[in-house]
Design a protein around this motif. Structure first.
Motif: not given
Length: 754
Positions: A525-552
């Motif tokens: 998953y990715f969480q955007p990183v924005v510039t201040l003060p204009d709010g333009r998306i300049t990139g994102a931080e990669a965050l790992v998730r586990w799509q567990h077959p039983a636990e979601g």
């Protein structure tokens, strides 16, 4: 393995064997049938045996495998044996009637040849052994030589002085006979008893046989110079030469086969006792039949008895010294088997033994406490400062622990950086005070191997009583220690029932995570990183998730701890890096992607090469990748700092994540090659004074770094961060982490900051 060549593969040895058989057969036939041919022919047969012997001696002397000692010995044998060729030649001329003066000359050369051959044997060095062992060998030689001298004198006296006349020639003859016989016995005994380095066993024994045959045979031939149809020397000289030839051949054959050099014989030998038995027999013979040498025999018997007594006393002393050495070695071996050689503490084996003894010997009301101790981040010391400094630190830790407990308590090093303490009959509060003293002593700065150092440790404590199972107590202390280590504050944790469940859960989670890596159950998953003060998306931080077959869908909190403990964080981090760079390469413009890297990953050799390979595979420019590290990782030094510099050399941007929560210092900002600092969410202004956020922004400007704030959740926080000078931000106010497809759809949009 070297192969021993056949004994008769050498033509010279085969020839000397055949000629000896002819010589002995001719001598025996002439003794029984009478003279078969003139004496000069017999002496020619003697020469025929000696000449091939010279050839064999030369082969040992020139053999590249022979040692210098062996070569010098066989050179001397060649010289001495050559003199006997001359002796045989003079006897041929004498028997042919060339002149009576040739006989005394041949006798003189015979004696000279014996002296030449005796010299190297007398001077052969003993194999390496103790002084007492050498003295014992010399006493044994003295015993044998004395008995042999008595026997030879008995025959000399009966032959030379039977009529009672003592003349100069007879005395000289007696001296020659005694010298030749004793020389042969002495040399043979020395070879058997002492052993000599560099000579093979069989070769050395045949050298001794040659000396014995030559010495005793010459003595006998001088006692009885004329046989009915020949001279005994015509048999003695070929046999002695053949024994020397056999010794030379054995030396070459056994050396080629890699045989060991001859060593000194065992300390116990029957030879001295045989000598004493012989003398005792002569005493009995003299007393019964009156041989006429009673005084001499008795004197020799007394001398031999004295020598044997001295020899036994030396043997007793050697045995005492040996037993003492064995006792010392046994104590040393026992100590080494139960103690750690680096610190001198008890080792795992002894500690387990004492824990077992404590629980089995104590009563049900006797309190027993076991503490397992693990040094935090000790591997960093070895990686950055070297193993020598790491060992010195372990010694320092051992000393501090010993000083902080009672002498009755057992302190042990179980291996690596893991220690243990056994307290018997000590209340829980006293144990806690001892651990507090140890922790305080370890964090007190000390100079270790020239380096000022402090140490933090994690303590796991379990309390037991007499009758408990020692294995269970050790396992529970280990579980408690890992609980304390997971907290990361260098404190102690007392075991509580149910702690096993967490460890078991981590083990199950780690096993399932391995399957997830293999079956591609992970997503980024990715969480955007924005510039201040204009709010333009300049990139994102990669965050790992586990799509567990039983636990979601599971967040990192559900599995990162298990990955860290099992080392799976390394392949997991590599997977996230490849997935994130592949996705970022599809983004338009110059948007960058941030990837978190653990301390374990940054200690891996060649980590920059792994990053370079991911960039090459995805086609993402290095400037569009940001590697995020925590402050505790940045101060790792050694391989960590080398890898950080390698990443910067690639053109990858570096970011200090969670800034302000770790070892934040001006020195860190000056030395760590980072481009960006991220203010930790706990310092984002939220109705409280914004002094820390303001200070971080000012430090970033002072060092020319980019200031980013994370965890922004409200418009008010975003506005205040903008006023403080923060250039970028991320948080739920702007966007939550989202799948890659959703982020792609939003990359060209802006986010309202107010």
């Amino acid at each position: 393995m070297p192969v021993r060549p056949p004994l008769f593969a050498d033509r010279a040895f085969s020839a000397v064997t055949a000629l000896l058989i002819v010589n002995v057969s001719a001598f025996v036939l002439q003794e029984h049938l009478g003279r078969l041919w003139p004496d000069p022919v017999n002496w020619l047969l003697v020469v025929a045996v000696i000449v091939p012997t010279l050839v064999l001696c030369r082969r040992v002397q020139t053999d590249p495998a022979s040692t210098p000692v062996v070569r010098r010995y066989w050179l001397t044998v060649r010289i001495g044996t050559s003199l006997f060729v001359v002796v045989a030649g003079l006897r041929i001329l004498f028997e042919a009637g060339a002149g009576a003066w040739l006989l005394p000359v041949s006798v003189a050369l015979h004696l000279l040849g014996g002296i030449v051959l005796t010299g190297p044997l007398v001077g052969l060095p003993f194999s390496a052994c103790s002084r007492a062992r050498k003295v014992g060998v010399w006493l044994d030689l003295g015993t044998l030589t004395s008995a042999a001298g008595l026997l030879i004198w008995h025959f000399v006296a009966s032959g030379q002085f039977a009529d009672g006349r003592v003349t100069g020639p007879r005395v000289l003859a007696a001296a020659v006979i005694m010298g030749a016989g004793l020389n042969g016995v002495y040399l043979a005994a020395k070879v058997v008893l002492a052993g000599v380095d560099s000579f093979t066993r069989r070769g050395l024994y045949w050298i001794g046989a040659s000396a014995l045959i030559g010495g005793l045979g010459s003595a006998i031939s001088f006692l009885h110079p004329h046989q009915p149809d020949g001279n005994l020397l015509m048999l003695v000289l070929p046999c002695a030469a053949y024994a020397a030839a056999l010794g030379a051949r054995m030396q070459v054959v056994d050396t080629a086969a890699g045989a060991r050099p001859q060593r000194a014989s065992r300390g116990y030998s029957l030879m001295p006792y045989v000598a004493i038995g012989t003398v005792d027999a002569m005493v009995a013979y003299d007393n019964i039949w009156g041989a006429g040498n009673g005084l001499l025999i008795d004197a020799v018997a007394v001398v031999l008895t004295t020598i044997v007594v001295i020899r036994q006393l030396i043997a007793f002393r050697q045995n005492d010294a040996l037993l003492a050495r064995i006792g010392v070695q046994e104590k040393r071996f026992r100590y080494e088997a139960t103690h750690d050689m680096l610190t001198g503490l008890a080792n795992r084996s002894l500690f387990t033994e004492r824990v077992t003894a404590a629980v089995s010997g104590a009563g049900p009301d006797t309190l027993i406490s076991i503490v397992l101790i693990d040094l935090d981040d000790f591997k960093l010391v070895n990686d950055t400062l070297g193993h020598a400094t790491g060992d010195a630190l372990l010694v320092h830790v051992a000393e501090r622990m010993r000083e902080a407990v009672r002498s009755a308590d057992t302190v042990a090093r179980l291996g690596g950086d893991e220690f243990a303490i056994l307290f018997e009959g000590v209340e829980g509060s006293d144990v806690e005070q001892a651990l507090t003293r140890i922790a305080a002593a370890l964090v007190e700065p000390a100079l270790v191997d020239g380096e000022p150092m402090t140490v933090k440790a994690s303590f796991g404590v379990v309390d037991g009583r007499g009758g408990d199972d020692a294995g269970d107590l050790l396992r529970q202390a280990d579980i408690a220690m890992y609980e304390a280590k997971d907290r990361g504050d260098g404190g102690y944790e007392r075991y509580r029932p149910g702690m096993e469940a967490r460890g078991a859960e981590n083990s199950r989670r780690a096993a399932a995570l391995r399957v997830a890596l293999l079956e591609d159950q992970l997503v980024v998953y990715f969480q955007p990183v924005v510039t201040l003060p204009d709010g333009r998306i300049t990139g994102a931080e990669a965050l790992v998730r586990w799509q567990h077959p039983a636990e979601g869908l599971l967040g990192p909190g559900a599995f990162i701890e298990a990955a860290e403990q099992t080392g799976l964080i390394v392949p997991l981090g590599a997977w996230v890096l490849r997935a994130a760079t592949r996705e970022a390469a599809t983004w338009p413009g110059e948007q960058s992607v941030s990837v978190n890297v653990s301390a374990r990953q940054l200690r891996e050799p060649g980590f920059p090469s792994l990053v370079a390979a991911a960039l090459t595979e995805s086609g993402l420019p290095a400037r569009r990748l940001t590697v995020e590290i925590t402050e505790s990782v940045a101060v790792g030094g050694g391989a960590t700092m080398e890898n950080l510099r390698g990443l910067r050399d690639l053109g990858v941007r570096l970011s200090l994540d969670d800034f302000g929560t770790g070892a934040s210092t001006l020195t860190l900002l000056a030395t760590c090659p980072v481009h960006q600092i991220k203010l930790d969410r706990s310092f984002v202004p939220d109705g409280r004074p914004d002094a820390i956020a303001d200070a971080v922004a000012q430090m970033a400007r002072a060092f020319g770094l980019e200031a980013v704030a994370e965890g922004v959740e409200t418009a008010e926080q975003a506005a205040r961060l903008t006023r403080l000078g923060y250039e970028k931000a991320q948080g739920f106010h702007f966007a939550r982490p989202m799948p890659a497809a959703e982020l792609r759809a939003r990359l060209t949009t802006t986010v309202a900051v107010p």
